[in-house]
Write an enzyme that holds these catalytic residues in place. Structure first.
Site, PDB file in Angstrom:
ATOM      1  N   HIS A 103      10.338  74.444  -4.748  1.00  0.00           N
ATOM      2  CA  HIS A 103       9.744  73.201  -5.263  1.00  0.00           C
ATOM      3  C   HIS A 103      10.687  72.465  -6.195  1.00  0.00           C
ATOM      4  O   HIS A 103      10.265  71.574  -6.925  1.00  0.00           O
ATOM      5  CB  HIS A 103       8.426  73.510  -5.984  1.00  0.00           C
ATOM      6  CG  HIS A 103       7.343  73.933  -5.025  1.00  0.00           C
ATOM      7  ND1 HIS A 103       6.166  74.490  -5.458  1.00  0.00           N
ATOM      8  CD2 HIS A 103       7.265  73.912  -3.685  1.00  0.00           C
ATOM      9  CE1 HIS A 103       5.400  74.759  -4.407  1.00  0.00           C
ATOM     10  NE2 HIS A 103       6.062  74.432  -3.312  1.00  0.00           N
ATOM     11  N   CYS A 133      26.524  57.101  -6.823  1.00  0.00           N
ATOM     12  CA  CYS A 133      26.477  55.698  -6.343  1.00  0.00           C
ATOM     13  C   CYS A 133      26.332  54.706  -7.478  1.00  0.00           C
ATOM     14  O   CYS A 133      26.382  53.493  -7.261  1.00  0.00           O
ATOM     15  CB  CYS A 133      25.318  55.524  -5.342  1.00  0.00           C
ATOM     16  SG  CYS A 133      23.690  55.516  -6.106  1.00  0.00           S
ATOM     17  N   THR A 170       0.638  83.683  -8.177  1.00  0.00           N
ATOM     18  CA  THR A 170       0.403  82.392  -7.515  1.00  0.00           C
ATOM     19  C   THR A 170      -1.016  82.358  -6.944  1.00  0.00           C
ATOM     20  O   THR A 170      -1.521  83.351  -6.417  1.00  0.00           O
ATOM     21  CB  THR A 170       1.446  82.103  -6.416  1.00  0.00           C
ATOM     22  OG1 THR A 170       1.149  80.836  -5.811  1.00  0.00           O
ATOM     23  CG2 THR A 170       1.510  83.189  -5.361  1.00  0.00           C
TER      24      THR A 170
END
Ligand code: APR
Length: 227
Positions: A103, A133, A170
């Site tokens: 994640h 950039c 979890t």
């Protein structure tokens, strides 16, 4: 012995990092759609960055606990693939040599314009210029709801190759992470769930160790012979 481990917010709870779905959890204070979706970032990038800057500061204050350290020890006892849904760096600071962050990572930055990635552990602003950039399109390198988790090919392969698959801390409410145990079982792994309570996918596990991670994870790791 090939062991694949999936961790969730529960392994960091005793380090003082809030989980998501407990009564005082993160999603009690913030609506997911306001801080953890690409649309939220488009709508209000400053709010999203404030949410992740707060979580980054909390994680930087936290210390790895005995469960994180036990998994670093486990890597010395078997061929371990460690996958985490967590975005903190407590596994790394607890000594784990290799961690798959499916994640993303709080200390990572991603350019929303050119997709360049870099490490940015401090306070992040969407106006920070991308080192690649130059555009001011900096977002946290976090997988938001509706986006594809990272390294799924590597993850499926590690689950299919596992002799033992363990899920630690979890709730089993977010896919594809919640599907890994069933997939491991279909490929012949022994499945074990380590949690302080039942999860939404407890039925997918053959063994269950119940208790706080700082107690049950070291106990579980001690059962693997020293190489
Ligand atoms: N020891 C062991 N388990 C614990 C402890 C503890 N001290 N404290 C809590 N738990 C368990 C809870 O029982 C619960 O099953 O940890 C789990 C926490 O569940 P969630 O808060 O839903 O966290 P997680 O499963 O990691 O969420 C998955 O959802 O919001 C998204 O992207 C986010 O990665 C996150 C994903």
């Amino acid at each position: 012995m090939r062991v694949t481990v999936l961790t969730g917010a529960g392994i960091s709870a005793e380090s003082g990092i809030r989980t998501f779905r407990a009564s005082d959890g993160l999603w009690e204070d913030h609506r997911i759609e306001d801080v953890a979706t690409p649309e939220a970032f488009q709508r209000d990038p400053a709010l999203v960055q404030r949410f992740y800057n707060m979580r980054r500061a909390d994680a930087a204050q936290a210390q790895p606990n005995a469960a994180h350290r036990a998994l670093a020890d486990l890597a010395l006892r078997c061929e371990l693939t460690l996958i985490t849904q967590n975005v903190d760096d407590l596994h790394e600071r607890g000594g784990s040599p290799a961690v798959i962050h499916m994640h993303g990572r709080l200390n990572g930055a991603l350019c929303a314009a050119c997709e360049a990635r870099w490490t940015a552990p401090g306070v992040m602003s969407h106006q920070d210029a991308c080192p690649n950039c130059g555009r001011a399109a900096t977002r946290p390198d976090i997988v938001w709801f509706g986006e594809m988790p990272y390294q799924m090919e590597e993850i499926w392969a590690a689950v299919e190759a596992a002799d033992v698959f363990a899920a630690i801390g979890t709730s089993g409410q977010v896919y594809p992470a919640a599907a890994l145990a069933q997939h491991a079982r279909r490929h012949g792994a022994e499945t074990v769930e380590l949690n302080i309570a039942a999860s939404a996918v407890s039925r997918d596990f053959v063994r269950h160790l119940t208790g706080p991670a700082t107690r049950i994870v070291p106990e579980w790791v001690a059962g693997f012979s020293q190489t």
